[in-house]
Design an enzyme around this catalytic site. Structure first.
Site, PDB file in Angstrom:
ATOM      1  N   ASN A  73       0.863  -1.173   0.000  1.00  0.00           N
ATOM      2  CA  ASN A  73       0.000   0.000   0.000  1.00  0.00           C
ATOM      3  C   ASN A  73       0.905   1.230   0.000  1.00  0.00           C
ATOM      4  O   ASN A  73       1.518   1.548   1.003  1.00  0.00           O
ATOM      5  CB  ASN A  73      -0.880  -0.046   1.265  1.00  0.00           C
ATOM      6  CG  ASN A  73      -1.677   1.221   1.466  1.00  0.00           C
ATOM      7  OD1 ASN A  73      -1.754   2.070   0.573  1.00  0.00           O
ATOM      8  ND2 ASN A  73      -2.287   1.351   2.631  1.00  0.00           N
ATOM      9  N   LYS A 131       0.070   4.270  -0.292  1.00  0.00           N
ATOM     10  CA  LYS A 131      -0.561   5.468   0.300  1.00  0.00           C
ATOM     11  C   LYS A 131      -0.310   6.688  -0.617  1.00  0.00           C
ATOM     12  O   LYS A 131      -0.267   6.515  -1.836  1.00  0.00           O
ATOM     13  CB  LYS A 131      -0.044   5.679   1.728  1.00  0.00           C
ATOM     14  CG  LYS A 131      -0.162   4.400   2.559  1.00  0.00           C
ATOM     15  CD  LYS A 131       0.073   4.583   4.021  1.00  0.00           C
ATOM     16  CE  LYS A 131      -0.084   3.243   4.711  1.00  0.00           C
ATOM     17  NZ  LYS A 131       0.021   3.336   6.168  1.00  0.00           N
ATOM     18  N   HIS A 161      -9.439   1.121   4.956  1.00  0.00           N
ATOM     19  CA  HIS A 161      -8.142   1.302   5.619  1.00  0.00           C
ATOM     20  C   HIS A 161      -8.326   2.255   6.805  1.00  0.00           C
ATOM     21  O   HIS A 161      -9.122   3.190   6.740  1.00  0.00           O
ATOM     22  CB  HIS A 161      -7.114   1.865   4.631  1.00  0.00           C
ATOM     23  CG  HIS A 161      -5.732   1.869   5.201  1.00  0.00           C
ATOM     24  ND1 HIS A 161      -5.300   2.853   6.059  1.00  0.00           N
ATOM     25  CD2 HIS A 161      -4.710   0.988   5.081  1.00  0.00           C
ATOM     26  CE1 HIS A 161      -4.056   2.569   6.434  1.00  0.00           C
ATOM     27  NE2 HIS A 161      -3.676   1.440   5.852  1.00  0.00           N
ATOM     28  N   GLU A 196      -6.698   4.650   7.817  1.00  0.00           N
ATOM     29  CA  GLU A 196      -6.492   6.076   7.511  1.00  0.00           C
ATOM     30  C   GLU A 196      -7.740   6.681   6.864  1.00  0.00           C
ATOM     31  O   GLU A 196      -8.017   7.875   7.031  1.00  0.00           O
ATOM     32  CB  GLU A 196      -5.232   6.252   6.650  1.00  0.00           C
ATOM     33  CG  GLU A 196      -3.977   6.046   7.496  1.00  0.00           C
ATOM     34  CD  GLU A 196      -2.777   5.484   6.773  1.00  0.00           C
ATOM     35  OE1 GLU A 196      -2.726   5.514   5.530  1.00  0.00           O
ATOM     36  OE2 GLU A 196      -1.864   4.988   7.466  1.00  0.00           O
ATOM     37  N   GLU A 207      -5.280  -4.996  10.636  1.00  0.00           N
ATOM     38  CA  GLU A 207      -4.260  -3.967  10.810  1.00  0.00           C
ATOM     39  C   GLU A 207      -4.526  -3.194  12.098  1.00  0.00           C
ATOM     40  O   GLU A 207      -5.327  -2.244  12.100  1.00  0.00           O
ATOM     41  CB  GLU A 207      -4.290  -2.983   9.635  1.00  0.00           C
ATOM     42  CG  GLU A 207      -4.007  -3.616   8.298  1.00  0.00           C
ATOM     43  CD  GLU A 207      -3.394  -2.610   7.327  1.00  0.00           C
ATOM     44  OE1 GLU A 207      -2.281  -2.844   6.868  1.00  0.00           O
ATOM     45  OE2 GLU A 207      -4.032  -1.567   7.078  1.00  0.00           O
ATOM     46  N   GLY A 231       2.723   2.172  10.753  1.00  0.00           N
ATOM     47  CA  GLY A 231       3.703   3.243  10.631  1.00  0.00           C
ATOM     48  C   GLY A 231       4.454   3.547  11.914  1.00  0.00           C
ATOM     49  O   GLY A 231       5.143   4.565  12.011  1.00  0.00           O
ATOM     50  N   SER A 268       3.451  -2.206  10.241  1.00  0.00           N
ATOM     51  CA  SER A 268       4.897  -2.290  10.500  1.00  0.00           C
ATOM     52  C   SER A 268       5.513  -3.629  10.115  1.00  0.00           C
ATOM     53  O   SER A 268       6.423  -4.112  10.798  1.00  0.00           O
ATOM     54  CB  SER A 268       5.210  -1.950  11.961  1.00  0.00           C
ATOM     55  OG  SER A 268       4.895  -0.595  12.216  1.00  0.00           O
TER      56      SER A 268
HETATM   57  P1  PGA Z   1       2.987   0.231   7.538  1.00  0.00           P
HETATM   58  O1  PGA Z   1       1.501   0.442   6.964  1.00  0.00           O
HETATM   59  O2  PGA Z   1       3.506  -1.050   6.972  1.00  0.00           O
HETATM   60  O3  PGA Z   1       3.747   1.431   7.078  1.00  0.00           O
HETATM   61  O4  PGA Z   1       2.853   0.150   9.033  1.00  0.00           O
HETATM   62  C1  PGA Z   1       0.624  -0.625   6.789  1.00  0.00           C
HETATM   63  C2  PGA Z   1      -0.691  -0.161   6.230  1.00  0.00           C
HETATM   64  O5  PGA Z   1      -1.151   0.926   6.585  1.00  0.00           O
HETATM   65  O6  PGA Z   1      -1.315  -0.852   5.401  1.00  0.00           O
END
Ligand code: PGA
Length: 250
Positions: A10, A12, A96, A98, A166, A172, A211
């Site tokens: 992803n 983003k 997601h 976010e 997640e 992140g 992560s």
């Molecule tokens: P990350 O994000 O691997 O940077 O923690 C995962 C995600 O949001 O799908």
């Protein structure tokens, strides 16, 4: 039933046209190594068609990061699932954290987006996961259960629906749940799916995200009931992403 693992990246809101060089690197490496998993890259919508054209016929598949529930209409700035399909996407991420956090998306909308994906013959990667306060309050399984119940449309199949667990606090941050904590959530999702979708649930993939990095990927991806990963930051560089994919080397 054996589930073919999926490693999805992803991107983003990262990536310009020049980033297609990372996709080319992925293509070349996968052509040599042919891992036991599927590989999907979800770049920003502005470069999705470019990535799809560039990777056509390769082992790299391309997906979107979000879609609108309607096929078309007066929705300034939004993108419909049919448009993603037309641009070369095979899948789309919906729900997601976010999107849930910054755009106030709730389960009913996520479900409608997943339905839109299915209408457009895209696989929906439906994300669920608890926040840090919810985990601290011991509510993880209740939250995830509510999200799974509310975000999955009827008619979900092993082919058109992928779950991604997640934990919001792991995205992140460099922090991840323990193996036992991941197993507990994945097994609980699996039994929720089985109750609702019967035998079909056995084939539905449940990814872990939050992560995932080259140095923890093997430990996470080898856990029972973990059928792959949804990778954010570590998917931007082909080398890191390939390190994660290499857990599924033949
Ligand atoms: P990350 O994000 O691997 O940077 O923690 C995962 C995600 O949001 O799908």
């Amino acid at each position: 039933m054996t589930r073919k693992p999926l490693v999805a990246g992803n991107w983003k809101m990262n990536g310009l046209k020049a980033s297609v060089s990372e996709a080319k690197r992925l293509m070349a490496a996968l052509a040599r190594n042919r891992p036991r998993c599927e590989v999907l890259v979800c770049p920003p919508a502005t470069v999705l068609a470019l990535f799809a054209q560039t990777t056509k016929g390769s082992l790299v598949r391309i997906g979107g990061q979000d879609c609108h529930p309607a096929a078309s209409g007066a929705y300034t700035g939004d993108i419909g699932a049919e448009m993603l399909k037309d641009a070369g996407a095979r899948a789309v991420i919906v729900g997601h954290s976010e999107r849930r956090q910054y755009h106030g998306e709730q389960d009913a909308l996520v479900r409608a987006k997943a339905q839109a994906a299915h209408r457009a013959s895209l696989a929906a990667i439906i994300c669920v996961g608890e926040t840090a306060p919810e985990r601290d309050a011991g509510e993880t399984l209740a939250i995830v259960s509510r999200q799974v119940g509310g975000s999955l449309p009827d008619g979900a199949t092993a082919k058109n629906t992928i779950l991604a667990y997640e934990p919001v606090w792991a995205i992140g941050t460099g922090r991840t749940p323990t193996g036992d904590e991941i197993i507990a959530v994945h097994q609980s999702i699996r039994s929720l799916l089985a109750r609702r979708f019967g035998a079909e649930a056995e084939g539905m993939r449940i990814l872990y995200g939050g992560s995932v990095k080259p140095d923890n990927a093997a430990a996470i991806l080898r856990l029972p009931d973990v059928d792959g990963a949804l990778v954010g930051g570590a998917s931007l560089k082909a080398r890191d992403f390939l390190d994660i994919v290499s857990v599924y080397a033949r």
